[in-house]
Design a protein around this motif. Structure first.
Motif, PDB file in Angstrom:
ATOM      1  N   PHE A  11       0.822  -1.208   0.000  1.00 24.63           N
ATOM      2  CA  PHE A  11       0.000   0.000   0.000  1.00 24.63           C
ATOM      3  C   PHE A  11       0.857   1.259   0.000  1.00 24.63           C
ATOM      4  CE2 PHE A  11      -1.981   3.329   2.692  1.00 24.63           C
ATOM      5  CZ  PHE A  11      -2.977   3.727   1.801  1.00 24.63           C
ATOM      6  N   LYS A  12       1.878   1.297   0.835  1.00 28.06           N
ATOM      7  CA  LYS A  12       2.665   2.516   1.001  1.00 28.06           C
ATOM      8  C   LYS A  12       3.635   2.758  -0.149  1.00 28.06           C
ATOM      9  CE  LYS A  12       4.298   3.430   5.103  1.00 28.06           C
ATOM     10  NZ  LYS A  12       4.944   3.288   6.440  1.00 28.06           N
ATOM     11  N   ASP A  13       4.317   1.706  -0.603  1.00 23.02           N
ATOM     12  CA  ASP A  13       5.410   1.897  -1.549  1.00 23.02           C
ATOM     13  C   ASP A  13       5.112   1.437  -2.969  1.00 23.02           C
ATOM     14  OD1 ASP A  13       6.912   3.002   0.444  1.00 23.02           O
ATOM     15  OD2 ASP A  13       8.057   1.190   0.881  1.00 23.02           O
ATOM     16  N   HIS A  14       4.041   0.684  -3.164  1.00 26.41           N
ATOM     17  CA  HIS A  14       3.744   0.177  -4.505  1.00 26.41           C
ATOM     18  C   HIS A  14       2.349   0.559  -4.981  1.00 26.41           C
ATOM     19  CE1 HIS A  14       7.504  -2.009  -4.307  1.00 26.41           C
ATOM     20  NE2 HIS A  14       7.126  -2.550  -3.168  1.00 26.41           N
ATOM     21  N   GLU A  15       1.747   1.545  -4.303  1.00 29.32           N
ATOM     22  CA  GLU A  15       0.478   2.141  -4.722  1.00 29.32           C
ATOM     23  C   GLU A  15      -0.636   1.113  -4.900  1.00 29.32           C
ATOM     24  OE1 GLU A  15       0.626   5.203  -7.652  1.00 29.32           O
ATOM     25  OE2 GLU A  15       2.708   5.668  -7.242  1.00 29.32           O
ATOM     26  N   ARG A  16      -0.655   0.098  -4.042  1.00 29.81           N
ATOM     27  CA  ARG A  16      -1.759  -0.866  -4.050  1.00 29.81           C
ATOM     28  C   ARG A  16      -2.918  -0.266  -3.258  1.00 29.81           C
ATOM     29  NH1 ARG A  16      -0.476  -6.247  -4.657  1.00 29.81           N
ATOM     30  NH2 ARG A  16      -2.714  -6.582  -4.325  1.00 29.81           N
ATOM     31  N   THR A  17      -3.554   0.724  -3.853  1.00 32.91           N
ATOM     32  CA  THR A  17      -4.582   1.481  -3.140  1.00 32.91           C
ATOM     33  C   THR A  17      -5.836   0.660  -2.846  1.00 32.91           C
ATOM     34  OG1 THR A  17      -5.366   2.363  -5.265  1.00 32.91           O
ATOM     35  CG2 THR A  17      -3.777   3.691  -4.030  1.00 32.91           C
ATOM     36  N   GLY A  18      -5.987  -0.489  -3.500  1.00 33.09           N
ATOM     37  CA  GLY A  18      -7.107  -1.363  -3.197  1.00 33.09           C
ATOM     38  C   GLY A  18      -7.043  -1.928  -1.785  1.00 33.09           C
ATOM     39  N   LEU A  19      -5.873  -1.826  -1.157  1.00 34.55           N
ATOM     40  CA  LEU A  19      -5.711  -2.306   0.214  1.00 34.55           C
ATOM     41  C   LEU A  19      -6.137  -1.267   1.246  1.00 34.55           C
ATOM     42  CD1 LEU A  19      -2.226  -4.003  -0.228  1.00 34.55           C
ATOM     43  CD2 LEU A  19      -4.384  -5.173   0.225  1.00 34.55           C
ATOM     44  N   LEU A  20      -6.489  -0.066   0.788  1.00 29.86           N
ATOM     45  CA  LEU A  20      -6.824   1.005   1.730  1.00 29.86           C
ATOM     46  C   LEU A  20      -7.964   0.609   2.657  1.00 29.86           C
ATOM     47  CD1 LEU A  20      -6.644   3.905   2.796  1.00 29.86           C
ATOM     48  CD2 LEU A  20      -8.117   4.613   0.903  1.00 29.86           C
ATOM     49  N   ARG A  21      -9.039   0.054   2.128  1.00 26.62           N
ATOM     50  CA  ARG A  21     -10.214  -0.226   2.951  1.00 26.62           C
ATOM     51  C   ARG A  21      -9.916  -1.247   4.059  1.00 26.62           C
ATOM     52  NH1 ARG A  21     -15.869  -1.260   0.058  1.00 26.62           N
ATOM     53  NH2 ARG A  21     -15.394   0.914  -0.496  1.00 26.62           N
ATOM     54  N   PRO A  22      -9.314  -2.414   3.761  1.00 26.32           N
ATOM     55  CA  PRO A  22      -9.037  -3.350   4.864  1.00 26.32           C
ATOM     56  C   PRO A  22      -8.026  -2.821   5.862  1.00 26.32           C
ATOM     57  CG  PRO A  22      -8.118  -4.161   2.791  1.00 26.32           C
ATOM     58  CD  PRO A  22      -9.010  -3.018   2.446  1.00 26.32           C
ATOM     59  N   LEU A  23      -7.033  -2.054   5.412  1.00 21.46           N
ATOM     60  CA  LEU A  23      -6.066  -1.488   6.341  1.00 21.46           C
ATOM     61  C   LEU A  23      -6.726  -0.458   7.248  1.00 21.46           C
ATOM     62  CD1 LEU A  23      -2.942  -1.073   4.028  1.00 21.46           C
ATOM     63  CD2 LEU A  23      -3.329  -2.840   5.756  1.00 21.46           C
ATOM     64  N   ALA A  24      -7.579   0.389   6.678  1.00 24.64           N
ATOM     65  CA  ALA A  24      -8.291   1.376   7.484  1.00 24.64           C
ATOM     66  C   ALA A  24      -9.223   0.696   8.475  1.00 24.64           C
ATOM     67  CB  ALA A  24      -9.068   2.335   6.583  1.00 24.64           C
ATOM     68  N   ALA A  25      -9.836  -0.407   8.061  1.00 24.40           N
ATOM     69  CA  ALA A  25     -10.716  -1.145   8.972  1.00 24.40           C
ATOM     70  C   ALA A  25      -9.928  -1.690  10.159  1.00 24.40           C
ATOM     71  CB  ALA A  25     -11.411  -2.278   8.225  1.00 24.40           C
ATOM     72  N   GLY A  26      -8.712  -2.165   9.907  1.00 26.28           N
ATOM     73  CA  GLY A  26      -7.877  -2.659  11.002  1.00 26.28           C
ATOM     74  C   GLY A  26      -7.509  -1.563  11.980  1.00 26.28           C
ATOM     75  N   LEU A  27      -7.092  -0.411  11.471  1.00 20.34           N
ATOM     76  CA  LEU A  27      -6.733   0.696  12.354  1.00 20.34           C
ATOM     77  C   LEU A  27      -7.965   1.210  13.096  1.00 20.34           C
ATOM     78  CD1 LEU A  27      -4.638   2.605  13.473  1.00 20.34           C
ATOM     79  CD2 LEU A  27      -4.843   4.004  11.402  1.00 20.34           C
ATOM     80  N   SER A  28      -9.121   1.176  12.461  1.00 15.96           N
ATOM     81  CA  SER A  28     -10.354   1.587  13.132  1.00 15.96           C
ATOM     82  C   SER A  28     -10.642   0.691  14.334  1.00 15.96           C
ATOM     83  CB  SER A  28     -11.534   1.550  12.156  1.00 15.96           C
ATOM     84  OG  SER A  28     -11.383   2.502  11.120  1.00 15.96           O
ATOM     85  N   ARG A  29     -10.337  -0.592  14.216  1.00 16.79           N
ATOM     86  CA  ARG A  29     -10.517  -1.512  15.346  1.00 16.79           C
ATOM     87  C   ARG A  29      -9.590  -1.140  16.492  1.00 16.79           C
ATOM     88  NH1 ARG A  29      -9.834  -7.516  13.593  1.00 16.79           N
ATOM     89  NH2 ARG A  29     -10.085  -7.727  15.853  1.00 16.79           N
ATOM     90  N   ALA A  30      -8.375  -0.740  16.182  1.00 22.44           N
ATOM     91  CA  ALA A  30      -7.448  -0.314  17.234  1.00 22.44           C
ATOM     92  C   ALA A  30      -7.970   0.944  17.929  1.00 22.44           C
ATOM     93  CB  ALA A  30      -6.061  -0.069  16.645  1.00 22.44           C
ATOM     94  N   LEU A  31      -8.576   1.857  17.168  1.00 31.11           N
ATOM     95  CA  LEU A  31      -9.151   3.055  17.769  1.00 31.11           C
ATOM     96  C   LEU A  31     -10.301   2.705  18.706  1.00 31.11           C
ATOM     97  CD1 LEU A  31      -9.305   5.560  14.767  1.00 31.11           C
ATOM     98  CD2 LEU A  31      -7.590   5.434  16.571  1.00 31.11           C
ATOM     99  N   GLU A  32     -11.134   1.762  18.308  1.00 31.91           N
ATOM    100  CA  GLU A  32     -12.237   1.338  19.160  1.00 31.91           C
ATOM    101  C   GLU A  32     -11.713   0.768  20.479  1.00 31.91           C
ATOM    102  OE1 GLU A  32     -14.492  -1.448  16.952  1.00 31.91           O
ATOM    103  OE2 GLU A  32     -15.247   0.025  15.499  1.00 31.91           O
ATOM    104  N   GLU A  33     -10.671  -0.041  20.400  1.00 34.73           N
ATOM    105  CA  GLU A  33     -10.093  -0.611  21.613  1.00 34.73           C
ATOM    106  C   GLU A  33      -9.464   0.468  22.481  1.00 34.73           C
ATOM    107  OE1 GLU A  33      -8.898  -3.685  24.290  1.00 34.73           O
ATOM    108  OE2 GLU A  33     -10.428  -3.517  22.717  1.00 34.73           O
ATOM    109  N   ALA A  34      -8.797   1.432  21.858  1.00 32.66           N
ATOM    110  CA  ALA A  34      -8.201   2.537  22.619  1.00 32.66           C
ATOM    111  C   ALA A  34      -9.279   3.359  23.311  1.00 32.66           C
ATOM    112  CB  ALA A  34      -7.366   3.418  21.703  1.00 32.66           C
ATOM    113  N   ALA A  35     -10.388   3.585  22.625  1.00 35.68           N
ATOM    114  CA  ALA A  35     -11.488   4.348  23.225  1.00 35.68           C
ATOM    115  C   ALA A  35     -12.026   3.648  24.462  1.00 35.68           C
ATOM    116  CB  ALA A  35     -12.600   4.548  22.206  1.00 35.68           C
ATOM    117  N   ALA A  36     -12.028   2.317  24.436  1.00 29.52           N
ATOM    118  CA  ALA A  36     -12.583   1.546  25.545  1.00 29.52           C
ATOM    119  C   ALA A  36     -11.604   1.358  26.697  1.00 29.52           C
ATOM    120  CB  ALA A  36     -13.041   0.174  25.034  1.00 29.52           C
ATOM    121  N   THR A  37     -10.301   1.368  26.411  1.00 31.83           N
ATOM    122  CA  THR A  37      -9.339   0.976  27.442  1.00 31.83           C
ATOM    123  C   THR A  37      -8.312   2.036  27.813  1.00 31.83           C
ATOM    124  OG1 THR A  37      -7.837   0.006  25.789  1.00 31.83           O
ATOM    125  CG2 THR A  37      -9.527  -1.437  26.735  1.00 31.83           C
ATOM    126  N   VAL A  38      -8.092   3.027  26.951  1.00 30.83           N
ATOM    127  CA  VAL A  38      -7.032   4.010  27.185  1.00 30.83           C
ATOM    128  C   VAL A  38      -7.597   5.402  27.463  1.00 30.83           C
ATOM    129  CG1 VAL A  38      -5.059   5.199  26.144  1.00 30.83           C
ATOM    130  CG2 VAL A  38      -5.326   2.731  25.839  1.00 30.83           C
TER     131      VAL A  38
END
Length: 217
Positions: A52-79
């Motif tokens: 995604f970052k170095d070879h412009e595989r922009t089709g990976l944006l949605r699953p990567l963003a979904a993963g980081l969104s899950r980390a934000l949800e966990e941070a909201a609940a625990t941090v």
């Protein structure tokens, strides 16, 4: 490919990151900035993020963003404490922008699904990149000390009078030594922001020599 890196629940990832800032101490020891990660930076996750970052595989944006969104949800609940919070990202380096011609982290955070009360703010921090930063080696190849020198950040003019007492969560794509998060933490905390922790897409695993040392203790 999109689902495998995020099968596990987001986890606390600060232990191997030796450059993270110390935020407290008590009779049991020192406490560093807590970090929630969506995945390990290895195998398929590392391949996907690199593509995604170095070879412009922009089709990976949605699953990567979904993963980081899950980390934000966990941070909201625990941090984070209840109430609104600013999400702060590191500004891109001139070297990376010139090399890639784009800002992958900016694209990633723009696609996030934010938990209630979280507001993304990408204009609070700035950096100064000189010729050595542009021509130097990549971040992964440099020592922790060299990374800290290259990631020094300051507040922008708009941030200096607006963040006192504000709850902040730092956001980045990959946690390695923690030098970038430490550079973000310093000016924000010095200006009165309540930096509660960080959320990242992936965290580098503990180096093998660290595992061997821990086994001996």
């Amino acid at each position: 490919m999109s689902s495998h890196p995020f099968r596990a629940h987001p986890f606390r990832a600060e232990a191997p990151a030796q450059a993270l800032p110390v935020i407290g101490a008590d009779s049991e020891g020192l406490y560093v900035l807590p970090v929630i990660s969506a995945a390990r930076y290895s195998g398929l996750m590392a391949e996907a993020l690199l593509a995604f970052k170095d070879h412009e595989r922009t089709g990976l944006l949605r699953p990567l963003a979904a993963g980081l969104s899950r980390a934000l949800e966990e941070a909201a609940a625990t941090v984070l404490e209840p109430g609104p919070a600013l999400l702060v990202t590191p500004p891109p380096s001139l070297r990376s922008v010139l090399r890639r011609g784009r800002h992958p982290l900016g694209e990633l955070v723009a696609a996030l699904t934010l938990p209630p009360g979280m507001v993304l703010e990408q204009q609070l921090l700035q950096r100064s990149d000189g010729p050595r930063a542009v021509l130097g080696r990549g971040q992964k190849a440099r020592s922790a000390a060299a990374r800290r020198r290259s990631t020094e950040l300051t507040l922008t003019a708009q941030a200096r009078h607006s963040i006192d007492g504000t709850q902040v969560l730092l956001v980045d794509d990959v946690l390695t030594t923690g030098a970038t998060l430490a550079a973000m933490y310093a000016p924000l905390a010095a200006s009165g922001a309540e930096v509660r922790g960080a959320a990242v897409l992936a965290a580098a695993p503990r180096p093998p020599q660290d595992d061997a040392l821990a086994a001996q203790q």
